[in-house]
Scaffold this active site. Structure first.
Site, PDB file in Angstrom:
ATOM      1  N   GLY A 249       7.463   9.204  22.295  1.00 25.61           N
ATOM      2  CA  GLY A 249       6.964   9.151  23.668  1.00 25.61           C
ATOM      3  C   GLY A 249       7.399  10.286  24.566  1.00 25.61           C
ATOM      4  N   GLU A 291      10.829   8.707  16.679  1.00 25.45           N
ATOM      5  CA  GLU A 291       9.470   8.768  16.114  1.00 25.45           C
ATOM      6  C   GLU A 291       8.549   9.602  16.998  1.00 25.45           C
ATOM      7  OE1 GLU A 291       9.285   4.172  14.540  1.00 25.45           O
ATOM      8  OE2 GLU A 291       8.426   4.672  16.490  1.00 25.45           O
ATOM      9  N   CYS A 362     -24.050  13.350  24.826  1.00 29.86           N
ATOM     10  CA  CYS A 362     -24.985  12.739  25.772  1.00 29.86           C
ATOM     11  C   CYS A 362     -24.293  11.664  26.570  1.00 29.86           C
ATOM     12  CB  CYS A 362     -26.180  12.170  25.029  1.00 29.86           C
ATOM     13  SG  CYS A 362     -27.187  13.483  24.400  1.00 29.86           S
ATOM     14  N   GLU A 363     -23.460  12.080  27.456  1.00 27.90           N
ATOM     15  CA  GLU A 363     -22.725  11.151  28.291  1.00 27.90           C
ATOM     16  C   GLU A 363     -22.162  11.926  29.474  1.00 27.90           C
ATOM     17  OE1 GLU A 363     -20.954   8.105  26.087  1.00 27.90           O
ATOM     18  OE2 GLU A 363     -19.300   7.828  27.491  1.00 27.90           O
ATOM     19  N   TYR A 391      -3.352  13.669  19.198  1.00 27.10           N
ATOM     20  CA  TYR A 391      -4.362  12.666  19.546  1.00 27.10           C
ATOM     21  C   TYR A 391      -5.712  13.290  19.909  1.00 27.10           C
ATOM     22  CZ  TYR A 391      -0.066   9.975  19.716  1.00 27.10           C
ATOM     23  OH  TYR A 391       1.142   9.410  19.393  1.00 27.10           O
TER      24      TYR A 391
HETATM   25  N1  LLP Z   1       6.243   5.162  17.756  1.00 33.32           N
HETATM   26  C1  LLP Z   1       5.407   4.172  18.046  1.00 33.32           C
HETATM   27  C2  LLP Z   1       5.740   2.811  17.650  1.00 33.32           C
HETATM   28  C3  LLP Z   1       4.222   4.437  18.732  1.00 33.32           C
HETATM   29  O1  LLP Z   1       3.404   3.438  19.027  1.00 33.32           O
HETATM   30  C4  LLP Z   1       3.901   5.773  19.100  1.00 33.32           C
HETATM   31  C5  LLP Z   1       2.668   6.077  19.786  1.00 33.32           C
HETATM   32  C6  LLP Z   1       4.802   6.782  18.750  1.00 33.32           C
HETATM   33  C7  LLP Z   1       5.970   6.434  18.090  1.00 33.32           C
HETATM   34  C8  LLP Z   1       4.559   8.225  19.078  1.00 33.32           C
HETATM   35  O2  LLP Z   1       4.484   8.478  20.439  1.00 33.32           O
HETATM   36  P1  LLP Z   1       4.386   9.984  20.960  1.00 33.32           P
HETATM   37  O3  LLP Z   1       5.705  10.665  20.645  1.00 33.32           O
HETATM   38  O4  LLP Z   1       3.270  10.631  20.242  1.00 33.32           O
HETATM   39  O5  LLP Z   1       4.135   9.869  22.401  1.00 33.32           O
HETATM   40  N2  LLP Z   1      -3.691   8.014  22.036  1.00 33.32           N
HETATM   41  C9  LLP Z   1      -2.723   8.149  23.108  1.00 33.32           C
HETATM   42  C10 LLP Z   1      -1.319   7.974  22.650  1.00 33.32           C
HETATM   43  C11 LLP Z   1      -1.066   6.663  21.950  1.00 33.32           C
HETATM   44  C12 LLP Z   1       0.325   6.549  21.453  1.00 33.32           C
HETATM   45  C13 LLP Z   1       0.481   5.368  20.584  1.00 33.32           C
HETATM   46  N3  LLP Z   1       1.782   5.211  20.045  1.00 33.32           N
HETATM   47  C14 LLP Z   1      -2.923   9.500  23.774  1.00 33.32           C
HETATM   48  O6  LLP Z   1      -3.814  10.232  23.374  1.00 33.32           O
HETATM   49  O7  LLP Z   1      -2.218   9.838  24.719  1.00 33.32           O
END
Ligand code: LLP
Length: 436
Positions: A249, A291, A362-363, A391
């Site tokens: 995150g 993570e 088309c949006e 993402y």
């Molecule tokens: N660990 C878990 C349990 C998670 O659910 C996630 C992300 C991560 C790690 C990794 O998080 P990161 O370091 O990438 O922020 N599609 C959305 C983001 C969804 C994230 C879901 N979980 C976007 O495009 O911003």
């Protein structure tokens, strides 16, 4: 000049370089829309995370959240850098298997893992199953019994921390679909069940508060909460957690108003917070796992597009339309995400206008950028959207039956195709004729 582009990224033609390759040439060689990764940047970020743990002298794992970008090549790169990887589906697990990624370094997440997925994970000896709910405890027990196997597990808890980010990517608040609730005693009940099952080896606890988070307080809060829970489990169950996993995150910079800490600085603060809290207890210092997804691949990614049509209406911001859009990057439409975009053949050129960068789908909502300062552009020019590595491709779709882009890795002036562009034939590959 765009502050996200360094002088070292401009070659003698004045073009943007990615991993030492000329972005305009990449666009011509591989076509557009094109997703390009600077491999060195990915390696450096994984190394920076590892270094911070080593400096703090704690056991750790850096587990790449592969939902941010999953393809055989990235699993191989993460493996080469000594990282672990998180998967959240049979598809990601399969891709990691195809990559030859060591399954003992995989953690399997998900709030509704199917029986088939659990069977696949256990048969392949996935290193860690992140248990999310009671239904999963039952399913996993059955699967372990059926296969006469054991598995390492960690428990995902809902820490009750609301992070300041888009509500669709918040996950730590009490009212969340992920993990066991603490306040109601569900986590304790789950622990009792896991400890009572000799086939489950309970390794520790996990929480993830959300994604694209800038404030340190949320991470320090989750660190504190996880140690509190570990201490409570020690007192109540004489159970000592070996691992505390704080999720990912860590926020990255997309636009000039974003001022996040460097991702490894978040981790440094988390490690220090955990150490401080552990010192207040009689717990042994656990290993700390993280993570990160976005912070590893986000800043290393670029989307290259070719400019096509343009619409000018007096008094309105012009629409400069490119050959991609919401199919290769849904984030602006879905989360109002913002990016910076530069002209690849002259990223230093002074801006002459503010435009909307529109996609070809088309949006009406298919706008990649609502307000981008750009120099004059003409059809055929290549635009490079920055920091698109997380993402983007992983959430790509075939909306309007547009093929998904190709993905290229660049490093030290060399480029390599790592995901082919989808062909028109690929688009109908699964279709079956209707027999009337
Ligand atoms: N660990 C878990 C349990 C998670 O659910 C996630 C992300 C991560 C790690 C990794 O998080 P990161 O370091 O990438 O922020 N599609 C959305 C983001 C969804 C994230 C879901 N979980 C976007 O495009 O911003």
């Amino acid at each position: 000049m765009n502050e996200q582009i360094t002088a070292a990224q401009i070659n003698d033609k004045g073009h943007l370089m990615i991993g030492g390759c000329d972005a305009v040439e990449l666009a011509h060689q591989y076509g557009t829309p094109l997703v390009v990764y600077d491999v060195t940047q990915i390696r450096n970020q994984i190394r920076a995370f590892k270094r911070v743990f080593e400096e703090n002298k704690v056991d750790y794992e850096v587990s790449y959240a592969s939902k941010a970008f999953a393809a055989i090549a990235i699993y191989q790169l993460v493996q080469a850098e000594g990282g672990h990887a998180d998967v959240v589906s049979a598809g990601e697990m399969y891709t990691a298997l195809q990559a030859g990624f060591p399954m003992e370094n995989i953690s399997f997440h998900g709030n509704n893992k199917s029986r088939e997925e659990l069977l696949m994970a256990v048969k392949n000896h996935v290193g860690m199953i992140m248990v999310d709910n009671f239904y999963e405890i039952t399913l996993l027990s059955e699967v372990l019994e059926e296969l006469d196997e054991t598995a390492n597990v960690m428990m995902r808890i809902t820490p009750g921390i609301s992070a300041h980010t888009n509500k669709y990517i918040q996950t730590g608040q009490v009212d969340s679909k992920f993990g066991f609730d603490l306040q109601s005693g569900q986590a304790d009940e789950a622990l009792a069940k896991i400890l009572a099952n000799p086939r489950m080896h309970m390794k520790g606890l996990h929480a993830h508060i959300g994604s694209q988070i800038f404030e340190l307080a949320g991470f320090e809060g989750v660190a504190k909460k996880l140690v509190e829970v570990a201490a409570h489990w020690q007192a109540k169950f004489a159970y000592q957690a070996e691992i505390i996993n704080v999720g990912g995150g860590f926020g990255i910079r997309y636009v000039k108003d974003d001022h996040p800490l460097a991702p490894e600085q978040f981790v440094d603060a988390i490690i220090k917070a955990i150490k401080k809290e552990i010192a207040k207890t009689s717990l042994k210092m656990p290993a700390i796992w993280i993570e990160p997804g976005r912070s590893i691949v986000g800043p290393a990614g670029y989307n290259l597009y070719t400019v096509g049509s343009r619409k000018d209406v007096p008094g309105l911001k012009p629409y400069v339309t490119v050959d991609g859009g919401m199919g290769d990057n849904i984030r602006p439409a879905l989360y109002q995400a913002q990016y910076e975009t530069v002209l690849a053949n002259d990223p230093q050129a002074p801006a002459v206008e503010h435009v909307r960068i529109a996609g070809k789908y088309c949006e009406s909502g298919d706008i990649l950028s609502e307000d981008q300062a750009l120099p004059a552009t003409k059809p055929g020019d290549v635009l490079a959207m920055l920091d698109t590595g997380a993402y983007g491709y992983s959430m790509a779709s075939n909306y309007n039956r547009n093929p998904r882009p190709a993905v290229v890795f660049t490093e030290n002036g060399q480029s390599q195709l790592v995901v082919k562009r989808e062909s028109l034939a690929d688009l109908t590959r699964l279709d079956q004729p209707y027999r009337q």
